[in-house]
Design a protein around this motif. Structure first.
Motif, PDB file in Angstrom:
ATOM      1  N   PRO A  51      -9.794   7.455  58.417  1.00 35.48           N
ATOM      2  CA  PRO A  51     -10.049   8.548  57.478  1.00 35.48           C
ATOM      3  C   PRO A  51     -11.463   8.453  56.897  1.00 35.48           C
ATOM      4  O   PRO A  51     -11.944   7.362  56.573  1.00 35.48           O
ATOM      5  CB  PRO A  51      -9.000   8.336  56.387  1.00 35.48           C
ATOM      6  CG  PRO A  51      -7.933   7.525  57.046  1.00 35.48           C
ATOM      7  CD  PRO A  51      -8.659   6.622  57.996  1.00 35.48           C
ATOM      8  N   CYS A  84     -14.374  10.595  54.200  1.00 38.33           N
ATOM      9  CA  CYS A  84     -14.574  11.643  53.196  1.00 38.33           C
ATOM     10  C   CYS A  84     -15.943  11.471  52.565  1.00 38.33           C
ATOM     11  O   CYS A  84     -16.621  10.460  52.769  1.00 38.33           O
ATOM     12  CB  CYS A  84     -13.482  11.594  52.124  1.00 38.33           C
ATOM     13  SG  CYS A  84     -13.516  10.094  51.116  1.00 38.33           S
ATOM     14  N   LYS A  85     -16.325  12.432  51.780  1.00 41.16           N
ATOM     15  CA  LYS A  85     -17.592  12.355  51.057  1.00 41.16           C
ATOM     16  C   LYS A  85     -17.517  11.231  50.023  1.00 41.16           C
ATOM     17  O   LYS A  85     -16.527  11.124  49.291  1.00 41.16           O
ATOM     18  CB  LYS A  85     -17.861  13.693  50.370  1.00 41.16           C
ATOM     19  CG  LYS A  85     -19.231  13.819  49.761  1.00 41.16           C
ATOM     20  CD  LYS A  85     -19.446  15.235  49.236  1.00 41.16           C
ATOM     21  CE  LYS A  85     -20.856  15.394  48.680  1.00 41.16           C
ATOM     22  NZ  LYS A  85     -21.094  16.787  48.204  1.00 41.16           N
ATOM     23  N   LEU A  90      -7.668  17.131  56.298  1.00 46.32           N
ATOM     24  CA  LEU A  90      -8.353  18.087  57.167  1.00 46.32           C
ATOM     25  C   LEU A  90      -7.861  17.889  58.594  1.00 46.32           C
ATOM     26  O   LEU A  90      -8.107  16.858  59.213  1.00 46.32           O
ATOM     27  CB  LEU A  90      -9.866  17.900  57.075  1.00 46.32           C
ATOM     28  CG  LEU A  90     -10.440  17.960  55.642  1.00 46.32           C
ATOM     29  CD1 LEU A  90     -11.939  17.703  55.661  1.00 46.32           C
ATOM     30  CD2 LEU A  90     -10.116  19.291  54.982  1.00 46.32           C
ATOM     31  N   SER A 149     -13.818  20.052  61.155  1.00 44.90           N
ATOM     32  CA  SER A 149     -13.106  19.200  60.201  1.00 44.90           C
ATOM     33  C   SER A 149     -14.008  18.085  59.684  1.00 44.90           C
ATOM     34  O   SER A 149     -13.938  17.717  58.508  1.00 44.90           O
ATOM     35  CB  SER A 149     -11.839  18.621  60.839  1.00 44.90           C
ATOM     36  OG  SER A 149     -12.159  17.675  61.844  1.00 44.90           O
ATOM     37  N   ALA A 170     -15.386  17.464  55.847  1.00 41.44           N
ATOM     38  CA  ALA A 170     -15.329  16.195  55.117  1.00 41.44           C
ATOM     39  C   ALA A 170     -16.679  15.886  54.488  1.00 41.44           C
ATOM     40  O   ALA A 170     -16.751  15.424  53.340  1.00 41.44           O
ATOM     41  CB  ALA A 170     -14.904  15.074  56.059  1.00 41.44           C
ATOM     42  N   VAL A 197     -10.198  14.972  53.378  1.00 36.76           N
ATOM     43  CA  VAL A 197     -10.303  13.744  54.158  1.00 36.76           C
ATOM     44  C   VAL A 197      -9.984  14.087  55.615  1.00 36.76           C
ATOM     45  O   VAL A 197      -8.959  14.714  55.902  1.00 36.76           O
ATOM     46  CB  VAL A 197      -9.345  12.653  53.656  1.00 36.76           C
ATOM     47  CG1 VAL A 197      -9.622  11.331  54.372  1.00 36.76           C
ATOM     48  CG2 VAL A 197      -9.464  12.486  52.149  1.00 36.76           C
ATOM     49  N   ALA A 198     -10.846  13.686  56.523  1.00 37.17           N
ATOM     50  CA  ALA A 198     -10.652  13.952  57.948  1.00 37.17           C
ATOM     51  C   ALA A 198     -10.445  12.646  58.692  1.00 37.17           C
ATOM     52  O   ALA A 198     -10.841  11.568  58.225  1.00 37.17           O
ATOM     53  CB  ALA A 198     -11.860  14.691  58.531  1.00 37.17           C
ATOM     54  N   LEU A 230     -20.825  10.030  54.543  1.00 38.37           N
ATOM     55  CA  LEU A 230     -19.387   9.833  54.638  1.00 38.37           C
ATOM     56  C   LEU A 230     -19.048   8.394  54.275  1.00 38.37           C
ATOM     57  O   LEU A 230     -19.863   7.486  54.455  1.00 38.37           O
ATOM     58  CB  LEU A 230     -18.881  10.129  56.054  1.00 38.37           C
ATOM     59  CG  LEU A 230     -18.778  11.597  56.483  1.00 38.37           C
ATOM     60  CD1 LEU A 230     -18.395  11.684  57.959  1.00 38.37           C
ATOM     61  CD2 LEU A 230     -17.783  12.366  55.619  1.00 38.37           C
TER      62      LEU A 230
END
Length: 308
Positions: free
Chosen positions: A179, A181-182, A206, A240, A244, A250-251, A267
């Motif tokens: 996973p 995410c930013k 996502l 996706s 993110a 969250v992808a 990320l």
């Protein structure tokens, strides 16, 4: 047997049944005036040269050499054939060289799955082109089965389908996923400690239509449930990952496709990455020729995949 208009047999051979290998042996012996030296230059035995020349003389019904005191001298017939064979081999050598240069200058058409192409391959290609300016590479996006007759030279594919027994494959890297995410959104999407992080139940997952089971497979491997968590679906995997980066949720990110964004701080991967059992390979219609431009590109791709 078919005949031409004047009743002569039609043959694919010109004149007598002369072998190209026999002519090559004769030309070397005539040029070097020695069967021994001819054998050395062609990596053959003296006997092989002698037999080839004798077969040629028997076929023509003419002596091509005078053999005296372990030396050989061309007869008039031999000199005429030698001059003709030299011209013929010169033409062949020139044509082969022209075709070789044409092949070397022809671009390698490399097909790659779109997200891997955009997020991993394209950012690295300037370095390859800078260090190998004589090799021309044309990149095209594509997935699934490869029809090499459509102009594609090489293809990079994930082994999530059967690409057929006739296709040659060379592994590039194993797939690792996790996973992402930013970084600024970590507190909103992840709770717990750094050593034992947990997805918040209200974290937006996502999803992508091209890898619909990515989240379910990751959750099963982690032993967690994502049932009832909010989801947002995108048509393509690339979208996706961009979502993110934008902080929408969250992808599931494959390592090779998110490593640059992680390195740049765009990320974060709070759960790290795990192998999912799949991998990417370079597909070719035939084995890669040693010393070829394709082999140079293959080795470069393998080095890029190994970078940490």
């Amino acid at each position: 047997m078919k005949t031409d208009k004047i009743g002569e047999p039609i043959s694919r051979k010109i004149g007598r049944n002369i072998s190209l290998g026999g002519l090559r042996c004769f030309e070397a012996a005539a040029r070097l005036e020695s069967f021994t030296q001819a054998a050395h230059s062609l990596s053959l035995t003296h006997g092989a040269i002698s037999r080839a020349v004798r077969a040629l003389e028997n076929e023509l019904g003419l002596a091509l050499f005078e053999r005296r005191h372990r030396r050989v001298y061309l007869t008039a017939a031999g000199r005429k054939l030698w001059q003709a064979s030299q011209q013929a081999f010169d033409i062949l050598e020139q044509s082969v060289q022209e075709l070789y240069l044409q092949a070397q200058n022809a671009p390698i058409v490399l097909s790659c799955e779109p997200t891997l192409l955009m997020r991993w391959l394209i950012p690295r290609m300037p370095e390859f082109l800078r260090t190998h300016p004589a090799i021309h590479v044309q990149l095209v996006a594509g997935g699934g089965a490869v029809a090499f007759q459509d102009g594609i030279t090489l293809a990079i594919r994930r082994n999530d389908f059967d690409w057929g027994a006739s296709v040659h494959s060379i592994p590039l890297f194993s797939e690792k996923i996790g996973p992402v995410c930013k970084p600024e959104m970590l507190a909103q999407f992840v709770e717990g400690s750094q050593t034992e992080p947990r997805l918040r139940r209200d974290a937006a997952l996502l999803q992508t239509a091209t890898r619909p089971d990515a989240w379910a497979d990751w959750a099963q491997a982690q032993g967690v449930s994502i049932e009832g968590m909010p989801q947002q679906r995108f048509e393509h995997f690339y979208f996706s990952l961009q979502a993110a980066v934008a902080g929408l949720g969250v992808a599931i990110g494959p390592w090779q496709q998110v490593r640059d964004d992680i390195g740049a701080g765009l990320l974060a991967a709070p759960f790290g990455f795990r192998h999912d059992g799949s991998g990417y390979s370079l597909l070719t219609p035939q084995p890669v020729t040693p010393g070829s431009a394709a082999e140079t590109l293959l080795h470069w791709l393998q080095r890029q995949a190994m970078e940490l």
